[in-house]
Design an enzyme around this catalytic site. Structure first.
Site, mmCIF file in Angstrom:
data_model
loop_
_atom_site.group_PDB
_atom_site.id
_atom_site.type_symbol
_atom_site.label_atom_id
_atom_site.label_comp_id
_atom_site.label_asym_id
_atom_site.label_seq_id
_atom_site.Cartn_x
_atom_site.Cartn_y
_atom_site.Cartn_z
ATOM 1 N N ASP A 16 0.839 -1.207 0.000
ATOM 2 C CA ASP A 16 0.000 0.000 0.000
ATOM 3 C C ASP A 16 0.867 1.246 0.000
ATOM 4 O OD1 ASP A 16 -2.393 -1.404 -0.045
ATOM 5 O OD2 ASP A 16 -2.417 -1.614 2.123
ATOM 6 N N LYS A 38 0.331 -7.956 -2.606
ATOM 7 C CA LYS A 38 -0.998 -7.440 -2.962
ATOM 8 C C LYS A 38 -0.869 -6.040 -3.552
ATOM 9 C CE LYS A 38 -4.453 -6.008 -0.010
ATOM 10 N NZ LYS A 38 -5.314 -4.952 -0.552
ATOM 11 N N ASP A 66 -5.872 -6.686 -6.112
ATOM 12 C CA ASP A 66 -7.072 -6.500 -5.279
ATOM 13 C C ASP A 66 -7.816 -5.242 -5.720
ATOM 14 O OD1 ASP A 66 -8.918 -6.679 -3.225
ATOM 15 O OD2 ASP A 66 -7.587 -5.766 -1.741
ATOM 16 N N LEU A 67 -8.626 -5.390 -6.767
ATOM 17 C CA LEU A 67 -9.377 -4.232 -7.275
ATOM 18 C C LEU A 67 -10.833 -4.266 -6.814
ATOM 19 C CD1 LEU A 67 -8.007 -3.931 -10.940
ATOM 20 C CD2 LEU A 67 -7.163 -2.852 -8.862
ATOM 21 N N LYS A 68 -11.249 -5.332 -6.169
ATOM 22 C CA LYS A 68 -12.624 -5.467 -5.647
ATOM 23 C C LYS A 68 -13.648 -5.042 -6.707
ATOM 24 C CE LYS A 68 -11.369 -4.926 -0.748
ATOM 25 N NZ LYS A 68 -9.932 -4.698 -0.737
ATOM 26 N N HIS A 70 -16.728 -4.502 -8.994
ATOM 27 C CA HIS A 70 -18.171 -4.543 -8.753
ATOM 28 C C HIS A 70 -18.846 -3.768 -9.877
ATOM 29 C CE1 HIS A 70 -21.534 -4.227 -5.478
ATOM 30 N NE2 HIS A 70 -21.917 -4.834 -6.574
ATOM 31 N N ASP A 71 -19.156 -4.478 -10.955
ATOM 32 C CA ASP A 71 -19.792 -3.842 -12.121
ATOM 33 C C ASP A 71 -20.673 -4.907 -12.761
ATOM 34 O OD1 ASP A 71 -20.329 -2.222 -14.413
ATOM 35 O OD2 ASP A 71 -18.385 -1.240 -14.175
ATOM 36 N N THR A 121 -15.538 -4.788 6.005
ATOM 37 C CA THR A 121 -15.500 -4.639 7.467
ATOM 38 C C THR A 121 -15.701 -3.189 7.885
ATOM 39 O OG1 THR A 121 -13.120 -4.602 7.292
ATOM 40 C CG2 THR A 121 -14.097 -6.671 7.982
ATOM 41 N N ARG A 186 -3.083 -8.028 13.144
ATOM 42 C CA ARG A 186 -2.193 -7.209 13.969
ATOM 43 C C ARG A 186 -1.460 -8.102 14.970
ATOM 44 N NH1 ARG A 186 -2.580 -4.321 10.626
ATOM 45 N NH2 ARG A 186 -3.333 -2.191 10.486
ATOM 46 N N GLN A 197 -7.597 -0.011 11.724
ATOM 47 C CA GLN A 197 -8.163 -1.357 11.832
ATOM 48 C C GLN A 197 -8.708 -1.543 13.241
ATOM 49 O OE1 GLN A 197 -8.599 -3.255 9.324
ATOM 50 N NE2 GLN A 197 -6.804 -3.464 8.027
ATOM 51 N N GLY A 217 -0.120 -5.533 6.019
ATOM 52 C CA GLY A 217 0.482 -4.346 5.413
ATOM 53 C C GLY A 217 1.408 -3.655 6.381
ATOM 54 N N ARG A 218 0.889 -2.635 7.057
ATOM 55 C CA ARG A 218 1.738 -1.745 7.855
ATOM 56 C C ARG A 218 2.578 -2.414 8.943
ATOM 57 N NH1 ARG A 218 -3.292 2.118 8.510
ATOM 58 N NH2 ARG A 218 -4.207 0.040 8.258
#
Ligand code: C5P
Length: 250
Positions: A16, A38, A66-68, A70-71, A121, A186, A197, A217-218
Site C-alpha cells: 500500500d 498485494k 485486489d481491485l474489488k 463490482h460492475d 468490514t 495485527r 483497523q 500491510g503496515r
C-alpha cells in the site's frame, strides 16, 4: 499462486504505497520472506497496467491484484480476461450476486483464482440496515458473510476475503478447500500509528480460526526492520498452523 508449502507462503504483503518505485523496492527486499504481493487500487492507479505487467513478470504467480471489482458481469469478465499472466489472485464483490458471479466464473480466465469480497468490514450494523438489509442480518454480519460465501462457492469462486473473526464460520459452511484470505491482522508487538483497523486478530489466532492466507500491510511495511517483522509474522503463522493441526481430529 504458489502452493503454501512453507508458513511464509501464506503471508500476503499489502504493497500500500502510492509510489510504484518504492513498492517494487519493498517487494524485492521481502521477496524471500513472503508468499504474495498485494497490489490494491491505489498502487494500480499510480503505476498503471504497465507496472502491473512488470510486477507479474518479476514475481510470477505471486501477485494478488485486489481491485474489488463490482460492475455488470460482462464488464467484470472483460477486465478479468485482460489480466496479465502472473496474476495469481484477484477480487470481485460478492455483491455481483449469484447470477453475476456464475457468469464471470464461466467467462473468466484460467490460471487466476477469484476471491469474492464479502461484507466490507468498514460497514457497521446501522450502515447495513440503512442499505436495506434485513435487520436480523444487519445485526449479525457473520451470517451475511456466510451466506455470501456459500453463494460465491456455488458460483465457482475459489474463495473469499473475510475477517479472521468470521473465517471459522466460513470454513464450517464451505469446507477446508474453499480459500479464506484474511486482512485486519495485527501481531501483538505491532505498533501502527493512527491505526484504522478495529476488529483485528493476531496471525496465530487467524490461522487457528482457519485462515489460509493473511494480508499484512503496515505491521511489516512500516516496521523499522521489515525483513525481521515478516519473519516474525511467518513464525506466528507456523505456531497457529501447528495449533490448528493439533486441535483437528486425526
Ligand atoms: O495491515 P494493514 O492494515 O496495513 O493492511 C491494509 C490492507 O488490508 C489494505 O490493502 C486493505 O485494502 C486491506 N484490507 C482489506 N479488507 C479489510 C481491511 C483491510 O482488504 N477489511
Amino acid at each position: 499462486m504458489t502452493p503454501a508449502s512453507h508458513p511464509k507462503d501464506r503471508l500476503i504483503l499489502a504493497l500500500d504505497l502510492p509510489d510504484p518505485g518504492r513498492a517494487r523496492d519493498l517487494a524485492r527486499k521481502l521477496a524471500e520472506e513472503v508468499g504474495l504481493f498485494k497490489i490494491g487500487l491505489e498502487l494500480f492507479v499510480a503505476g498503471g497496467p504497465a507496472f502491473l505487467r512488470e510486477m507479474a513478470d518479476e514475481f510470477p504467480s505471486r501477485i494478488f491484484l485486489d481491485l474489488k471489482l463490482h460492475d455488470i458481469p460482462h464488464t467484470v469478465a472483460s477486465v478479468l480476461r485482460r489480466l496479465p499472466p502472473g496474476v495469481a489472485l484477484t477480487t470481485v464483490h460478492a455483491g455481483l450476486g449469484p447470477t453475476g458471479l456464475r457468469q464471470i466464473m464461466a467467462a473468466g480466465p484460467a490460471g487466476v483464482k477469484i476471491l469474492a469480497v464479502t461484507v466490507l468490514t468498514s460497514l457497521s450494523s446501522p450502515d447495513l440496515a440503512a442499505l436495506g438489509y434485513d435487520p436480523r442480518l444487519a445485526e449479525a454480519p457473520r451470517e451475511l458473510v456466510v451466506r455470501q460465501a456459500r453463494l460465491a462457492q456455488a458460483a465457482g469462486c475459489h474463495g473469499v476475503v473475510c475477517s479472521g473473526r468470521e473465517v471459522a464460520a466460513v470454513k464450517a459452511a464451505c469446507g477446508p478447500e474453499f480459500v479464506a484470505v484474511c486482512p485486519g491482522i495485527r501481531p501483538a508487538w505491532a505498533q501502527v500509528a493512527a491505526d484504522d483497523q478495529k476488529r483485528t486478530l493476531t496471525p496465530e489466532d487467524a490461522l487457528r480460526q482457519g485462515a489460509d492466507y493473511l494480508v499484512v500491510g503496515r505491521p511489516v511495511s512500516r516496521a523499522p526492520d521489515p525483513v525481521a517483522a515478516a519473519r516474525r509474522v511467518a513464525g506466528e503463522i507456523a505456531q497457529g498452523l501447528a495449533a490448528r493441526e493439533a486441535a483437528s481430529p486425526a
